[in-house]
Write an enzyme that holds these catalytic residues in place. Structure first.
Site, short mmCIF file in Angstrom:
data_model
loop_
_atom_site.label_atom_id
_atom_site.label_comp_id
_atom_site.label_asym_id
_atom_site.label_seq_id
_atom_site.Cartn_x
_atom_site.Cartn_y
_atom_site.Cartn_z
N CYS A 1 -3.37 -6.64 -8.58
CA CYS A 1 -3.55 -8.09 -8.52
C CYS A 1 -2.25 -8.78 -8.14
O CYS A 1 -1.17 -8.25 -8.33
CB CYS A 1 -3.99 -8.61 -9.87
N ARG B 1 -1.07 -5.88 -1.03
CA ARG B 1 -1.18 -5.09 -2.26
C ARG B 1 -2.59 -4.53 -2.44
O ARG B 1 -2.81 -3.70 -3.32
CB ARG B 1 -0.84 -5.98 -3.46
N TRP C 1 -7.59 -7.19 -7.97
CA TRP C 1 -7.94 -5.78 -7.73
C TRP C 1 -8.63 -5.38 -9.03
O TRP C 1 -7.99 -5.26 -10.07
CB TRP C 1 -6.65 -5.00 -7.47
N ASN D 1 -2.47 -10.67 -14.15
CA ASN D 1 -2.31 -9.30 -13.65
C ASN D 1 -2.20 -8.38 -14.84
O ASN D 1 -1.63 -8.77 -15.86
CB ASN D 1 -1.01 -9.16 -12.87
N GLY D 2 -2.64 -7.15 -14.70
CA GLY D 2 -2.46 -6.18 -15.78
C GLY D 2 -3.71 -6.08 -16.64
O GLY D 2 -4.81 -6.43 -16.21
N GLU E 1 -0.24 21.15 -4.36
CA GLU E 1 0.05 19.74 -4.09
C GLU E 1 1.43 19.59 -3.43
O GLU E 1 1.61 18.80 -2.51
CB GLU E 1 -0.05 18.93 -5.39
N LYS F 1 2.00 17.96 0.24
CA LYS F 1 2.91 16.84 0.49
C LYS F 1 3.87 17.19 1.62
O LYS F 1 4.12 16.40 2.50
CB LYS F 1 3.73 16.47 -0.77
N GLU G 1 2.04 17.28 5.05
CA GLU G 1 1.53 16.05 5.66
C GLU G 1 2.63 15.07 6.07
O GLU G 1 2.43 14.34 7.03
CB GLU G 1 0.45 15.38 4.81
N HIS H 1 -0.75 40.62 -2.57
CA HIS H 1 -1.96 41.14 -1.92
C HIS H 1 -2.02 40.77 -0.45
O HIS H 1 -3.09 40.79 0.16
CB HIS H 1 -3.20 40.63 -2.67
N LYS I 1 -5.71 7.20 5.76
CA LYS I 1 -5.68 7.08 4.30
C LYS I 1 -7.04 7.43 3.70
O LYS I 1 -7.13 8.10 2.68
CB LYS I 1 -5.26 5.65 3.92
O1 M6R Z 1 -9.58 8.94 -1.32
P1 M6R Z 1 -9.65 10.40 -1.70
O2 M6R Z 1 -8.93 10.68 -2.97
O3 M6R Z 1 -11.07 10.89 -1.73
O4 M6R Z 1 -8.92 11.16 -0.54
C1 M6R Z 1 -8.87 12.56 -0.54
C2 M6R Z 1 -7.87 13.08 0.45
O5 M6R Z 1 -8.17 12.62 1.75
C3 M6R Z 1 -6.43 12.67 0.10
O6 M6R Z 1 -6.07 13.10 -1.18
C4 M6R Z 1 -5.45 13.26 1.11
O7 M6R Z 1 -5.41 14.65 0.99
C5 M6R Z 1 -4.06 12.65 0.91
N1 M6R Z 1 -3.53 12.25 2.15
C6 M6R Z 1 -3.11 13.58 0.23
O8 M6R Z 1 -1.84 13.04 0.14
#
Ligand code: M6R
Length: 615
Positions: A2, A25, A76, A102-103, A487, A491, A494, A510, A610
């Site tokens: 928010c 935001r 939000w 907010n919050g 993860e 990161k 990507e 293996h 995104k």
């Molecule tokens: O909106 P979602 O959490 O469903 O999105 C899933 C993936 O597309 C998302 O986590 C993607 O792998 C990110 N870019 C990872 O950083």
């Protein structure tokens, strides 16, 4: 997240412009309350997603040209769906007090019950509305507006920033905060308040910060700040880098949204944990919609998700099986849909999705419902498509994530799923209450530990510098260290475009160990507990084949350090199941440092969106 903008002695256009600058935001609805010079108050609210501010501007185009006192808000949603009747400002029973917030007001349920018993009528589903009624009650008791807000904030628990106007006070706006930002600005004949610097840039000659539990009286000729007890305080002046433009201000001084969002991780976790304990100490998942009986009846959980959300789901599997003793599968959503899964009315399918719109996860949830299973979604977006269609929902409260690489939402997902696992354990009686309480207490320590891990960015940068130039990375882990490794690899892939494989450490021998050669960087997550020794053995195996070894190890683990070329130290977490939100932080920072060194745009990596709304 928010946004708040308020102006005393300014134009409605300033408020609308402030709202425009807060749009970045993320928000779902917007509104303003305006008190004109005649002491009339009117309110306009629009719930039209990201068009709301534009629509608001159209509706306010014929508003008063003369100076007004006004508060505006971009919402939000956290409590209550995005809708006009939940959009801010909220008013009291008289319609003369208007509040933007907010919050989260953590104790809103008990306050609302108390106020309702005293004759107050609530018309929204928000936690915010209690503030308007608390102010109303204090005014009725003889307080002035600043005193009434102070009285209200003394009753409220949680983290929040609020701004309030009153029809009877055309030249006064009052504001207060606790653990949520609020800034003050003064100019010629106009004073302002805003949750975000971007709304004040160019509008004020002088800026000040408001501290926790302080009340600001904002008038056209300046601001006065007091404590909640009414003692005057000199507000701290805020100096802003003159080079900052709007974009720099929106990033809060960070170079990019990714680093800003990583810095917000402690808050994202704390907010996701807020308000989850009932008065009897039992866990309450307010928004869940499914009943305890529904969840007691399930005999299997299937988690479906993509990307970072899938990795959060993998952590959940360990927690659900360990604590709630319920068999759990984790499936990549795009695979799940086509494998004819065995689901029935005793299966709980949990979709994990930051956006709540990812098509593969959405379709997997739809498939689950067609099969008679219960569908629950863990989403960061209130009223997202998944949240609307699922039988139940748990919201992460990370605020909008702008960077394509998920950081704060991933951590909030892990915490929300662990809350789900502990709730199931409690309802199914698989853990004694005192154990659940102790684990929830430990969850509440995570924001501090994550902040501590973030504070080590310089050391992570030094390790990244030492391995810069490498092209091949392996990320290894076992148990919950395995999803953390995945993860970390994701990161790195990507945002740095470097080849990075995440692997269960024990599986390396293996096959993939054939790829290890001098120059390969192996990052191993050394999780405390039964697998620690085994990961260290795997580390020795790759080191002896010439790999450059980086370990993520808890402070003081000298054995792990002795096996590695570089160490990413993390603060210790007593229960390994709770460690992923902490151990993943150095890996985020590591990927970030390498990507920055390569000159990549970390917020908008190539080829990625995104939200993925296609198959
Ligand atoms: O909106 P979602 O959490 O469903 O999105 C899933 C993936 O597309 C998302 O986590 C993607 O792998 C990110 N870019 C990872 O950083």
């Amino acid at each position: 997240m928010c946004g708040i903008i308020g102006v005393a002695g300014g134009s409605v256009k300033t408020v609308v412009e402030g709202l425009r600058r807060l749009e970045y935001r993320g928000y779902d609805s917007a509104g303003v309350a305006v008190v004109d010079g005649e002491g009339a108050m009117w309110r306009v609210r629009v719930a039209d997603g990201t068009r709301s501010v534009e629509e608001l501007a159209l509706r306010l185009a014929d508003g008063p040209a003369a100076p007004v006192t006004s508060v505006g808000h971009t919402r939000w949603a956290t409590h209550g769906q995005p809708s006009e009747h939940n959009a801010h400002p909220h008013v009291d029973c008289t319609g003369r007090v208007a509040v933007v917030h907010n919050g989260i007001v953590e104790n809103h349920t008990e306050l609302a019950a108390e106020l309702a018993a005293g004759g107050h009528t609530f018309v929204s589903d928000t936690d915010t509305e209690v503030v308007a009624h608390l102010v109303e009650a204090a005014l009725a008791g003889g307080a002035d507006l600043p005193g009434a807000l102070a009285a209200a904030l003394r009753r409220v628990r949680g983290s929040f920033a609020v701004a309030v106007v009153h029809a009877g006070e055309p030249d006064l706006l009052v504001a207060g905060r606790r653990s949520a930002p609020l800034l003050l600005g003064t100019g010629a004949g106009t004073s302002l308040v805003a949750s975000d610097l971007s709304a004040l840039l160019g509008e004020a000659d002088q800026l000040f910060t408001l501290d926790d539990d302080q009340i600001a009286e904002v008038r056209p000729d300046g601001v006065r700040v007091t404590t909640l007890a009414g003692d005057p305080v000199v507000p701290a002046a805020l100096s802003v880098d003159p080079a900052w433009d709007l974009e720099a201000a929106q990033k809060g001084g960070y170079d990019d949204f990714m680093s800003k969002e990583m810095s917000e991780q402690p808050r994202a976790i704390a907010d996701t944990l807020l308000d989850r304990r009932g008065t009897d100490g039992r866990l309450v998942l307010d928004e869940l919609r499914l009943t305890e009986d529904d969840l007691r009846a399930i005999d299997k959980v299937v988690v479906v998700a993509c990307g970072s959300s899938y990795h959060a789901g993998m952590v959940a599997k360990y927690a659900l099986e360990r604590w709630a003793r319920v068999p759990t599968e984790v499936d990549i959503a795009s695979e799940h849909r086509y494998r004819d899964p065995v689901l029935d009315e005793r299966t709980l399918v949990v979709g994990v999705s930051q956006s709540g719109e990812t098509l593969d996860t959405l379709e997997a949830l739809r498939e689950a419902r067609r099969s008679g299973a219960r569908a629950l979604v863990v989403s960061n977006v209130v009223h997202s498509q998944m949240a609307r269609e699922a039988d139940g929902v748990i919201y992460t409260r990370a605020g909008p994530e702008v960077g394509v690489a998920s950081t704060k939402c991933h951590l909030a997902q892990v915490v929300a799923l662990e809350l789900l696992a502990l709730s199931l354990a409690q309802w199914r009686g698989t853990l004694p209450t005192e154990v659940v309480t102790a684990l929830v207490d430990e969850l509440h320590l995570l924001p501090q530990k994550v902040a501590d891990a973030l504070g080590r960015a310089k050391e992570v940068e030094a390790v990244a510098e030492a391995v810069a130039g490498a092209r091949d990375f392996f990320f290894l882990g076992r148990h919950v260290g395995y999803p953390v490794a995945l993860e970390g690899a994701l990161k790195l892939k990507e945002i740095s475009y470097l080849r990075a494989e995440g692997y269960p450490a024990g599986e390396l021998k293996h096959g993939p160990i054939a790829l290890i050669e001098p120059g390969t960087v192996v990052v191993a997550v050394v999780t405390r507990g039964a697998v620690r020794e085994k990961v260290l053995t795997n580390v020795a195996e790759v080191a002896s084949r010439g790999a450059t070894v980086v370990v993520v190890a808890e402070d003081g683990d000298t054995t792990a350090a002795a096996r590695a070329h570089h160490v990413l130290w993390t603060p210790p977490v007593a229960d390994p199941l709770l460690s992923p939100p902490v151990t993943v932080v150095p890996l985020q920072l590591f990927a970030y440092s390498l990507a920055r060194r390569l000159g990549n745009d970390v917020d908008r990596p190539r080829n990625l969106a995104k939200t993925v709304t296609v198959e």
